[in-house]
Design a protein around this motif. Structure first.
Motif, PDB file in Angstrom:
ATOM      1  N   ILE A  64       0.846  -1.203   0.000  1.00 59.83           N
ATOM      2  CA  ILE A  64       0.000   0.000   0.000  1.00 59.83           C
ATOM      3  C   ILE A  64       0.875   1.245   0.000  1.00 59.83           C
ATOM      4  N   THR A  65       2.033   1.180   0.637  1.00 59.52           N
ATOM      5  CA  THR A  65       2.963   2.305   0.609  1.00 59.52           C
ATOM      6  C   THR A  65       3.408   2.593  -0.821  1.00 59.52           C
ATOM      7  N   ALA A  66       3.770   1.531  -1.559  1.00 63.07           N
ATOM      8  CA  ALA A  66       4.201   1.711  -2.949  1.00 63.07           C
ATOM      9  C   ALA A  66       3.064   2.248  -3.808  1.00 63.07           C
ATOM     10  N   ILE A  67       1.868   1.732  -3.595  1.00 63.94           N
ATOM     11  CA  ILE A  67       0.712   2.181  -4.383  1.00 63.94           C
ATOM     12  C   ILE A  67       0.418   3.654  -4.111  1.00 63.94           C
ATOM     13  N   LEU A  68       0.323   4.021  -2.838  1.00 61.24           N
ATOM     14  CA  LEU A  68      -0.016   5.408  -2.510  1.00 61.24           C
ATOM     15  C   LEU A  68       1.085   6.377  -2.909  1.00 61.24           C
ATOM     16  N   ARG A  69       2.327   5.966  -2.749  1.00 60.10           N
ATOM     17  CA  ARG A  69       3.437   6.828  -3.180  1.00 60.10           C
ATOM     18  C   ARG A  69       3.367   7.060  -4.692  1.00 60.10           C
ATOM     19  N   HIS A  70       3.121   6.002  -5.433  1.00 61.55           N
ATOM     20  CA  HIS A  70       3.021   6.111  -6.892  1.00 61.55           C
ATOM     21  C   HIS A  70       1.867   7.034  -7.290  1.00 61.55           C
ATOM     22  N   LEU A  71       0.707   6.849  -6.681  1.00 56.44           N
ATOM     23  CA  LEU A  71      -0.449   7.689  -7.012  1.00 56.44           C
ATOM     24  C   LEU A  71      -0.203   9.148  -6.626  1.00 56.44           C
ATOM     25  N   HIS A  72       0.470   9.348  -5.514  1.00 58.99           N
ATOM     26  CA  HIS A  72       0.805  10.716  -5.090  1.00 58.99           C
ATOM     27  C   HIS A  72       1.740  11.379  -6.108  1.00 58.99           C
ATOM     28  N   GLU A  73       2.736  10.638  -6.564  1.00 55.89           N
ATOM     29  CA  GLU A  73       3.682  11.187  -7.537  1.00 55.89           C
ATOM     30  C   GLU A  73       3.011  11.460  -8.882  1.00 55.89           C
ATOM     31  N   GLN A  74       2.068  10.593  -9.272  1.00 55.05           N
ATOM     32  CA  GLN A  74       1.395  10.751 -10.560  1.00 55.05           C
ATOM     33  C   GLN A  74       0.342  11.863 -10.546  1.00 55.05           C
ATOM     34  N   ASN A  75      -0.416  11.956  -9.455  1.00 50.46           N
ATOM     35  CA  ASN A  75      -1.593  12.823  -9.433  1.00 50.46           C
ATOM     36  C   ASN A  75      -1.609  13.834  -8.292  1.00 50.46           C
ATOM     37  N   THR A  76      -0.583  13.864  -7.494  1.00 53.88           N
ATOM     38  CA  THR A  76      -0.482  14.702  -6.290  1.00 53.88           C
ATOM     39  C   THR A  76      -1.648  14.490  -5.323  1.00 53.88           C
ATOM     40  N   ASN A  77      -2.226  13.280  -5.339  1.00 54.92           N
ATOM     41  CA  ASN A  77      -3.280  12.954  -4.385  1.00 54.92           C
ATOM     42  C   ASN A  77      -2.728  12.914  -2.975  1.00 54.92           C
ATOM     43  N   GLU A  78      -3.606  13.202  -2.033  1.00 53.01           N
ATOM     44  CA  GLU A  78      -3.329  12.947  -0.625  1.00 53.01           C
ATOM     45  C   GLU A  78      -4.350  11.919  -0.173  1.00 53.01           C
TER      46      GLU A  78
END
Length: 141
Positions: A68-82
């Protein structure tokens, strides 16, 4: 006689069980986890929620939290999601490891160290729910 679910739960709560399961996961997943890429390319691009600034996420049976860390980090980098993350894991061995994962700058995490049925999930509405290797967490199919 204990259920398979109960035996598995007891196994993952032991250091030996958690370590053995981690070795098994190394056989399944590479450092470039294919789920992260599939999620990003096939799913997130099509979901309107991916354009939200903050996503509510629940990870059931999150183990050591590496995935989940890898998934959320990736999504944050791609879309700047929090993210607001409810992390449900029955094994204290795993939740101790996850507590130190470095996603705090873009993710507010609540750890629920218990079975899914016993977790008091205050959010109860999620944009994404992960149930990876967690089918055992649900009674009656």
């Amino acid at each position: 006689m204990d259920s398979v679910k109960q035996v598995y739960c007891t196994y993952l709560k032991s250091s030996n069980g958690a370590d053995t399961y981690n070795e098994f996961k190394k056989l399944l997943y590479s450092t470039n986890d294919s789920l992260v890429q599939v999620l990003s390319k096939a799913i997130m691009e099509k979901l309107a929620v991916s354009r939200l600034k903050q996503l509510h996420v629940c990870d059931v049976g999150g183990g050591d939290g590496k995935r989940i860390t890898a998934i959320l980090r990736h999504l944050h980098e791609q879309n700047t999601n929090e993210f607001e993350l409810d992390f449900v894991e029955q094994s204290g061995v795993y939740t101790e490891v996850f507590a130190s994962n470095p996603i705090g700058s873009f993710c507010n995490t609540t750890i629920h160290e218990k079975m899914f049925e016993q977790a008091d999930l205050p959010n109860q509405t999620y944009d994404l729910v992960f149930l990876i290797h967690s089918i055992f967490a649900f009674n009656n199919g």
